[in-house]
Structure formats: C-alpha cells, structure tokens
Design a protein around this motif. Structure first.
Motif, mmCIF file in Angstrom:
data_model
loop_
_atom_site.group_PDB
_atom_site.id
_atom_site.type_symbol
_atom_site.label_atom_id
_atom_site.label_comp_id
_atom_site.label_asym_id
_atom_site.label_seq_id
_atom_site.Cartn_x
_atom_site.Cartn_y
_atom_site.Cartn_z
ATOM 1 N N UNK A 39 0.842 -1.188 0.000
ATOM 2 C CA UNK A 39 0.000 0.000 0.000
ATOM 3 C C UNK A 39 0.883 1.246 0.000
ATOM 4 N N UNK A 40 0.462 2.257 -0.771
ATOM 5 C CA UNK A 40 1.151 3.552 -0.755
ATOM 6 C C UNK A 40 0.822 4.275 0.546
ATOM 7 N N UNK A 41 1.704 5.170 0.933
ATOM 8 C CA UNK A 41 1.578 5.882 2.205
ATOM 9 C C UNK A 41 0.214 6.561 2.335
ATOM 10 N N UNK A 42 -0.211 7.292 1.315
ATOM 11 C CA UNK A 42 -1.489 8.026 1.389
ATOM 12 C C UNK A 42 -2.663 7.063 1.546
ATOM 13 N N UNK A 43 -2.635 5.935 0.837
ATOM 14 C CA UNK A 43 -3.695 4.927 0.965
ATOM 15 C C UNK A 43 -3.732 4.361 2.378
ATOM 16 N N UNK A 44 -2.556 4.107 2.900
ATOM 17 C CA UNK A 44 -2.447 3.548 4.246
ATOM 18 C C UNK A 44 -3.018 4.521 5.268
ATOM 19 N N UNK A 45 -2.720 5.772 5.110
ATOM 20 C CA UNK A 45 -3.248 6.782 6.032
ATOM 21 C C UNK A 45 -4.766 6.856 5.943
ATOM 22 N N UNK A 81 5.858 6.193 -2.648
ATOM 23 C CA UNK A 81 6.439 5.243 -1.712
ATOM 24 C C UNK A 81 5.360 4.251 -1.307
ATOM 25 N N UNK A 82 5.678 2.977 -1.414
ATOM 26 C CA UNK A 82 4.753 1.924 -0.994
ATOM 27 C C UNK A 82 5.413 1.120 0.110
ATOM 28 N N UNK A 83 4.573 0.461 0.894
ATOM 29 C CA UNK A 83 5.044 -0.382 1.982
ATOM 30 C C UNK A 83 4.441 -1.761 1.812
ATOM 31 N N UNK A 84 5.243 -2.760 2.110
ATOM 32 C CA UNK A 84 4.755 -4.145 2.078
ATOM 33 C C UNK A 84 5.365 -4.905 3.240
ATOM 34 N N UNK A 85 4.702 -5.986 3.596
ATOM 35 C CA UNK A 85 5.230 -6.835 4.652
ATOM 36 C C UNK A 85 6.353 -7.703 4.120
#
Length: 117
Positions: A39-45, A81-85
């Motif tokens: 998920x991208x930072x903005x989506x995560x927020x 920027x995206x984040x993943x496990x």
C-alpha cells in the motif's frame, strides 16, 4: 492469588518483544492493512482513520527496523512510496486472524466491554 507457594513466572523475552512493538497504538492496524497487499503511504493513512502522518511514519519506521515492513520507492513520475510486509511480517497473519476472532467473540463493540452472551 498470594500464598500458594508457586512463584509467578517472569514474562519471556519473546512475549516482551512482541508487546514492545504491538502494544503501541496503530501498529496492529497498520500490519492488518498491509496483510491485504502493498500500500502507498497516502492509501495507508486513509485506511486508518485518526492516524497522523507523523505517527504513521514513526510506526512504519519501527516496523521496518524490526524487519516486518519494507519501504519501496517507485521513482515515477510521480515519486511514490509503498510499503509491504516482509516474509516475517506476513507470517503474523494467522496470529492476527486469531486475535480478530477472539475480539469478535469476547469484546463488545466500540466500548471494549466483554461480551457476556
């Protein structure tokens, strides 16, 4: 119960480490969102109402430091920027699902009161 002669066992190191990380507000919610997909930072927020950008950034940094989350930069344009496990982060899924089932059974609504029924 005092006086039964059995000393209270100290908490083990693994459990201490888990709650040092997951005992912080927002951490479990962030991981549960990332269980679905990167998920991208903005989506995560947006997925976690009430979390500030700074808190989200701090928690993601802690999770990355613990080896549970990876930050990936898409050079774009635009730069995103995206984040993943990581594999270690994804391996928590069964435990988190079990906690979710426990909460549905034993915690009532938003009040946090036990469900006695």
């Amino acid at each position: 119960m005092e006086g039964n002669g059995d000393p209270c066992r100290p908490v083990d190191v693994g459990m201490t480490r888990v709650f040092e990380l997951f005992g912080k507000r927002w951490t479990g919610l962030i991981v549960s969102v990332l269980m679905q997909r990167p998920v991208h930072f903005a989506e995560l927020r947006r997925a976690i109402p009430g979390i500030s950008e700074r808190m989200l950034s701090d928690r993601l940094t802690e999770l990355a430091g613990a080896g549970l989350v990876v930050r990936e930069v898409d050079e774009g344009p635009p730069l995103r920027v995206a984040y993943r496990l990581t594999d270690a982060g994804a391996a928590m899924e069964p435990a988190l699902e079990e906690l979710g089932r426990w909460a549905e059974k034993h915690l009532a609504g938003e009040s946090g009161c036990p469900n006695h029924g």
